[in-house]
Scaffold this active site. Structure first.
Site, mmCIF file in Angstrom:
data_model
loop_
_atom_site.group_PDB
_atom_site.id
_atom_site.type_symbol
_atom_site.label_atom_id
_atom_site.label_comp_id
_atom_site.label_asym_id
_atom_site.label_seq_id
_atom_site.Cartn_x
_atom_site.Cartn_y
_atom_site.Cartn_z
ATOM 1 N N CYS A 148 0.832 -1.216 0.000
ATOM 2 C CA CYS A 148 0.000 0.000 0.000
ATOM 3 C C CYS A 148 0.862 1.261 0.000
ATOM 4 C CB CYS A 148 -0.918 -0.008 1.216
ATOM 5 S SG CYS A 148 -0.090 -0.468 2.754
ATOM 6 N N HIS A 177 -2.365 5.610 6.343
ATOM 7 C CA HIS A 177 -0.983 6.077 6.471
ATOM 8 C C HIS A 177 -0.938 7.530 5.986
ATOM 9 C CE1 HIS A 177 0.261 1.854 6.628
ATOM 10 N NE2 HIS A 177 -0.149 1.640 5.392
HETATM 11 P P1 NAD Z 1 -5.364 -10.905 6.039
HETATM 12 O O1 NAD Z 1 -4.756 -11.582 7.203
HETATM 13 O O2 NAD Z 1 -6.426 -9.878 6.248
HETATM 14 O O3 NAD Z 1 -5.965 -12.008 5.039
HETATM 15 C C1 NAD Z 1 -5.331 -13.224 4.789
HETATM 16 C C2 NAD Z 1 -6.390 -14.261 4.416
HETATM 17 O O4 NAD Z 1 -5.729 -15.475 4.063
HETATM 18 C C3 NAD Z 1 -7.357 -14.607 5.543
HETATM 19 O O5 NAD Z 1 -8.649 -14.679 4.999
HETATM 20 C C4 NAD Z 1 -6.908 -16.002 5.994
HETATM 21 O O6 NAD Z 1 -7.984 -16.775 6.488
HETATM 22 C C5 NAD Z 1 -6.418 -16.567 4.685
HETATM 23 N N1 NAD Z 1 -5.476 -17.691 4.813
HETATM 24 C C6 NAD Z 1 -4.468 -17.845 5.681
HETATM 25 N N2 NAD Z 1 -3.818 -19.014 5.426
HETATM 26 C C7 NAD Z 1 -4.447 -19.594 4.372
HETATM 27 C C8 NAD Z 1 -4.261 -20.783 3.616
HETATM 28 N N3 NAD Z 1 -3.288 -21.638 3.928
HETATM 29 N N4 NAD Z 1 -5.096 -21.045 2.586
HETATM 30 C C9 NAD Z 1 -6.102 -20.183 2.264
HETATM 31 N N5 NAD Z 1 -6.335 -19.037 2.944
HETATM 32 C C10 NAD Z 1 -5.516 -18.748 3.975
HETATM 33 O O7 NAD Z 1 -4.147 -10.294 5.210
HETATM 34 P P2 NAD Z 1 -4.177 -8.987 4.292
HETATM 35 O O8 NAD Z 1 -4.027 -7.775 5.140
HETATM 36 O O9 NAD Z 1 -5.308 -9.090 3.337
HETATM 37 O O10 NAD Z 1 -2.790 -9.150 3.530
HETATM 38 C C11 NAD Z 1 -2.637 -9.983 2.393
HETATM 39 C C12 NAD Z 1 -1.425 -9.551 1.608
HETATM 40 O O11 NAD Z 1 -1.647 -8.203 1.149
HETATM 41 C C13 NAD Z 1 -0.112 -9.497 2.391
HETATM 42 O O12 NAD Z 1 0.950 -9.783 1.502
HETATM 43 C C14 NAD Z 1 -0.026 -8.040 2.818
HETATM 44 O O13 NAD Z 1 1.294 -7.632 3.084
HETATM 45 C C15 NAD Z 1 -0.585 -7.354 1.601
HETATM 46 N N6 NAD Z 1 -1.147 -6.017 1.833
HETATM 47 C C16 NAD Z 1 -1.882 -5.754 2.955
HETATM 48 C C17 NAD Z 1 -2.366 -4.476 3.153
HETATM 49 C C18 NAD Z 1 -3.143 -4.109 4.377
HETATM 50 O O14 NAD Z 1 -3.112 -2.967 4.784
HETATM 51 N N7 NAD Z 1 -3.848 -5.024 4.994
HETATM 52 C C19 NAD Z 1 -2.137 -3.485 2.196
HETATM 53 C C20 NAD Z 1 -1.442 -3.801 1.025
HETATM 54 C C21 NAD Z 1 -0.934 -5.076 0.866
#
Ligand code: NAD
Length: 349
Positions: A140, A220
């Site tokens: 992000c 942020h």
């Molecule tokens: P999150 O924890 O909200 O979501 C992760 C999801 O994956 C959950 O639904 C969880 O149940 C699922 N999961 C976990 N293990 C699993 C498996 N083995 N099989 C299937 N599903 C599984 O995470 P997020 O915040 O959405 O982040 C995801 C990615 O995006 C990361 O790389 C993060 O760095 C990136 N990201 C996050 C943000 C943010 O602010 N949240 C912003 C930009 C990028």
């Protein structure tokens, strides 16, 4: 024929990307995958989105009475592209499986850059990534920085970029993260990784970043300092910022908005889903030039800013759109993304 997309990981990013895919005329969401039988899994099922789970978790979902369409392998066998939105660092462990099923892959910024052929940012390198087998949509913070830098690079040669990132402590749903009562050096050793992440997309740039994390969940804020190779015109910069897609310019004297709280409240008033702000918000009055230098404040809604880039990344790997202009037109129209000046009365106008 529509391209078939699977979303592995249905959390903060995955559910937004899945919702966005449902709005695309050239894509079909064939399912989402989750490992935990929780409220998000129930949401997918209630919306009629096929829910897939890891093999060893099938019984856990069945015991709770949650209807499951199959395993993650079943989902991959139906997909052309997988959007991996697993927790940061977990996506790389799935790469081999994705390769076995011959699906193109879109990863998120929590993975190392080496997970994919290229790191991706629509305004910067869409055309260079056409037909790639795998892309990584940068984080992000990096997405926000790149939208700004690739807009300004069209005006002037950038000599250096110095940024202090004031990061939110956690996403609103996260109950275990902090800080709760501190300004945390994030990390203590400078520079922070964000500048290096920018270089994974536009390598040829002198950038250094520092970051602190503060007790807020909304957004942020970045304080950005840029030095150009020639004298910079504020008018020219404002003109570029107000005409570039996915950037909104917030005028404080007009709107009264001078904080992420007020910006967030104004977004809630627009009735947007989840009060999301996939646009980068630049605070107009902060945009200041002196000689070759520019300084400004910008806000990044961490939960939603990468959603449009994920949709564009799908179009890039499948060559559904030949140019960034074409994919931006479809993505921004279907998701209702705005550009230009932000008016409090009319929402984003
Ligand atoms: P999150 O924890 O909200 O979501 C992760 C999801 O994956 C959950 O639904 C969880 O149940 C699922 N999961 C976990 N293990 C699993 C498996 N083995 N099989 C299937 N599903 C599984 O995470 P997020 O915040 O959405 O982040 C995801 C990615 O995006 C990361 O790389 C993060 O760095 C990136 N990201 C996050 C943000 C943010 O602010 N949240 C912003 C930009 C990028």
């Amino acid at each position: 024929m529509k391209v078939k997309i699977a979303v592995n990981g249905y959390g903060t990013i995955g559910k937004r990307v899945a919702d966005a895919i449902l709005k695309q005329p050239d894509m079909e969401l064939i399912g989402v995958a989750k490992a935990k039988p929780d409220y998000a899994a129930l949401r997918a099922v209630s919306l009629g989105i096929p829910l897939y789970v890891p093999k060893d978790k099938l019984s856990m979902f069945q015991e709770k009475g949650i209807t499951v369409a199959g395993t993650i392998e079943d989902m991959l066998s139906k997909a052309d592209v997988v959007v991996d939105a697993l927790p940061g660092g977990k996506g790389v462990s799935m790469k081999q499986l994705y390769d076995e099923y011959g699906v193109k892959q879109i990863y998120q910024g929590g993975e190392k850059a080496s997970v994919a052929e290229r790191s991706f940012s629509t305004l910067c390198n869409y055309e260079e990534t056409l037909g790639a087998n795998s892309l990584r949509v940068v984080s992000c913070n990096t997405t926000g920085l790149l939208r700004l830098l690739c807009t300004l690079r069209r005006l002037y040669t950038i000599e250096s970029v110095r940024v202090t990132l004031i990061r939110r402590a956690a996403d609103p749903k996260e109950v275990k993260k902090g800080p709760v009562n501190a300004i945390k050096l994030n990390p203590p050793k400078l520079p922070s990784h964000h500048g290096e992440d920018v270089k994974t997309v536009i390598g040829d740039i002198d950038i250094m970043t520092a970051a602190v994390a503060v007790p807020t969940t909304l957004m942020h804020v970045h304080q950005v300092n840029i030095r150009f190779s020639e004298r910079a015109s504020r008018d020219k910069i404002i003109d570029a910022l107000t005409t570039t897609p996915r950037i909104i310019v917030v005028n404080t004297s007009l709107t009264g908005i001078q904080s992420t709280a007020e910006l967030s409240e104004a977004l809630r008033d627009t009735g947007r889903p989840r009060s999301d702000m996939p646009e980068l918000a630049i605070f107009e009055e902060s945009v200041t030039t002196q000689g070759k230098e520019l300084m400004l404040f910008q806000a990044v809604h961490q939960e939603s800013i990468v959603t449009p880039e994920n949709i564009d990344a799908i179009r890039a790997v499948t060559r559904l759109a030949a140019t960034s202009d074409e994919t931006i037109r479809i993505t921004d129209e279907t998701l209702g993304l705005k550009k230009g000046l932000y008016f409090i009365a009319g929402g984003v106008g």
